[in-house]
Write an enzyme that holds these catalytic residues in place. Structure first.
Site, PDB file in Angstrom:
ATOM      1  N   ARG A 121     102.591 110.851  30.796  1.00  0.00           N
ATOM      2  CA  ARG A 121     101.538 110.696  31.809  1.00  0.00           C
ATOM      3  C   ARG A 121     100.178 110.700  31.113  1.00  0.00           C
ATOM      4  NH1 ARG A 121     103.323 113.248  37.651  1.00  0.00           N
ATOM      5  NH2 ARG A 121     104.734 111.521  38.088  1.00  0.00           N
ATOM      6  N   GLN A 126      99.691 104.551  32.831  1.00  0.00           N
ATOM      7  CA  GLN A 126      99.721 104.709  34.282  1.00  0.00           C
ATOM      8  C   GLN A 126     100.380 103.526  34.983  1.00  0.00           C
ATOM      9  OE1 GLN A 126      95.649 105.476  35.388  1.00  0.00           O
ATOM     10  NE2 GLN A 126      95.859 107.683  35.147  1.00  0.00           N
ATOM     11  N   ASP A 129     104.326 103.737  34.985  1.00  0.00           N
ATOM     12  CA  ASP A 129     104.932 104.988  35.448  1.00  0.00           C
ATOM     13  C   ASP A 129     105.788 104.761  36.695  1.00  0.00           C
ATOM     14  OD1 ASP A 129     105.547 107.547  36.206  1.00  0.00           O
ATOM     15  OD2 ASP A 129     103.484 108.295  36.210  1.00  0.00           O
ATOM     16  N   SER A 132     105.647 107.674  39.439  1.00  0.00           N
ATOM     17  CA  SER A 132     104.502 107.657  40.345  1.00  0.00           C
ATOM     18  C   SER A 132     104.636 106.565  41.401  1.00  0.00           C
ATOM     19  CB  SER A 132     103.203 107.462  39.550  1.00  0.00           C
ATOM     20  OG  SER A 132     102.913 108.609  38.780  1.00  0.00           O
ATOM     21  N   TYR A 229     102.685 118.148  35.695  1.00  0.00           N
ATOM     22  CA  TYR A 229     103.608 118.827  36.577  1.00  0.00           C
ATOM     23  C   TYR A 229     103.300 120.322  36.611  1.00  0.00           C
ATOM     24  CZ  TYR A 229     106.557 114.662  36.345  1.00  0.00           C
ATOM     25  OH  TYR A 229     107.036 113.377  36.422  1.00  0.00           O
TER      26      TYR A 229
END
Length: 376
Positions: A121, A126, A129, A132, A229
């Protein structure tokens, strides 16, 4: 370079790892794309759409023959990949910790397995991902499913016959899924509150117009845990949080739980006793059901009535929105491969010292090489 797109064999899977848009983009890079017949049917993408985009459509043996890259949603069994070139890249969500035997089989078959769910991450990753992109849709769908099972309206309604009070929605865990759940519930007109162990999420909750519910006298995580996280909390914090949750959920109509800890069972957020304090007709959607559940008694993929409360063990909600989830997943895969594409060699080149490559490469040269697997 030939890219093979497989029809998913996992039970209940509705998605596909490519769409017509990404087929065209791969072709623009100089790749040949082959799609297994019927692979996009459940995502409302007929074979004709892939053919019109320039892909060759055929059976699995035809698609895999000579393929140097294999795109998938879920990692297939190694026996399903006969015909792929030795050294071919297998790219998808491979669930390495729970499917270690499959990873070993990929290595033995000479495949270079790349687990997209282990994407670091970091800023430049991004757009790659998958967690996500899929969690965003899942957070939305969790609220929609909760609303469908709730026997009342979400927004306040003022009518000649009287006023309908807005539903009260509580979101537990404010990651990508939680933030989308907050936004969706707000759009539907609910009064929304949310909590997380990470103090940095307070402003995110407020920015969406929801009320933050936090343990005030015991420190949680200042900022983010590893990779964005949460991590496990102290016993003191867990006790304080349990007391806070008990007093709050008794007043809620719908609760959405989203808390996950990578590599571990989902943390228990709501006990059976706490569930019993909720009003009859309330709904709880446990988005962590596949990892053991945040709620005592959750069973993945099942719905149950407990103490007059509907408990939904949500399982891979992104599958219930196959067209959109496939599109986002497919773009994640294209963004990853195109970022490493070498035009002169006509294929992606994955440097050993690259942070993204180190994060997702499981096997290479006939061996399992990822440190999270070799350490285990």
């Amino acid at each position: 370079m030939k890219i093979a797109v497989l029809k998913e064999s996992a039970a209940g899977e509705t998605r596909i790892a490519a769409i017509a848009e990404t087929v065209k983009k791969f072709a623009a890079l100089g790749a040949e794309v082959a799609v297994e017949s019927g692979a996009g049917a459940q995502a409302s993408i007929p074979d004709a759409d892939f053919a019109a985009a320039g892909a060759k459509v055929g059976n699995r043996a035809e698609v895999l023959k000579g393929a140097g890259i294999i795109l998938c949603i879920n990692g297939p069994e190694a026996g399903e990949l006969k015909g792929a070139e030795s050294g071919a890249l297998l790219v998808g969500a491979l669930d390495p910790m729970r499917r270690r035997e499959a990873v070993d089989a990929y290595a033995k078959a000479g495949l270079e397995a790349l687990a997209m769910e282990w994407m670091p991450r970091i800023t430049r990753a991004q757009s790659m991902d998958i967690l996500s992109s899929q969690s965003n849709l899942a957070g939305y769908k969790a609220v929609i499913d909760g609303a469908a099972r709730y026997g009342r309206a979400f927004p306040m309604m003022m009518t000649a016959a009287g006023t309908v009070s807005p539903a009260k929605v509580f979101v537990m865990g404010v990651g990508v899924a939680g933030l989308q759940a907050i936004a969706t519930a707000r759009r539907l007109g609910a009064q929304v509150s949310a909590t997380d162990v990470r103090s940095a999420t307070r402003e995110q909750i407020q920015s969406l117009g929801a009320k933050p519910i936090f343990v005030e006298n015991v420190a949680g995580i200042e900022g983010e845990g590893a990779g964005g996280y949460a991590t496990e909390m102290s016993e003191e914090y867990q006790k304080a949080q349990a007391e806070l949750v008990s007093s709050h959920i008794a007043k809620q109509d719908i609760v959405i739980t989203t808390a996950l800890i990578p590599g571990r069972p989902a943390p228990r957020l709501i006990s059976d006793a706490q569930l019993a304090t909720m009003r009859p007709g309330s709904v709880v959607v446990d988005m962590a059901a596949d990892a053991g559940g945040n709620v005592e008694g959750t069973v993945a993929g099942e719905e149950a009535a407990k103490h007059g409360v509907t408990l939904i063990g949500a399982s891979n909600l992104a599958r219930s929105l196959p067209a959109d989830s496939s599109a986002l997943f497919a773009r994640n895969l294209f963004n990853f491969l195109s970022a490493f594409w070498d035009k002169e060699q006509g294929r992606p080149v994955l440097p050993d010292d690259d942070e993204i490559v180190r994060g997702i490469r499981l096997t290479q040269g006939g061996k399992v090489i990822h440190e999270r697997l070799t350490a285990a």
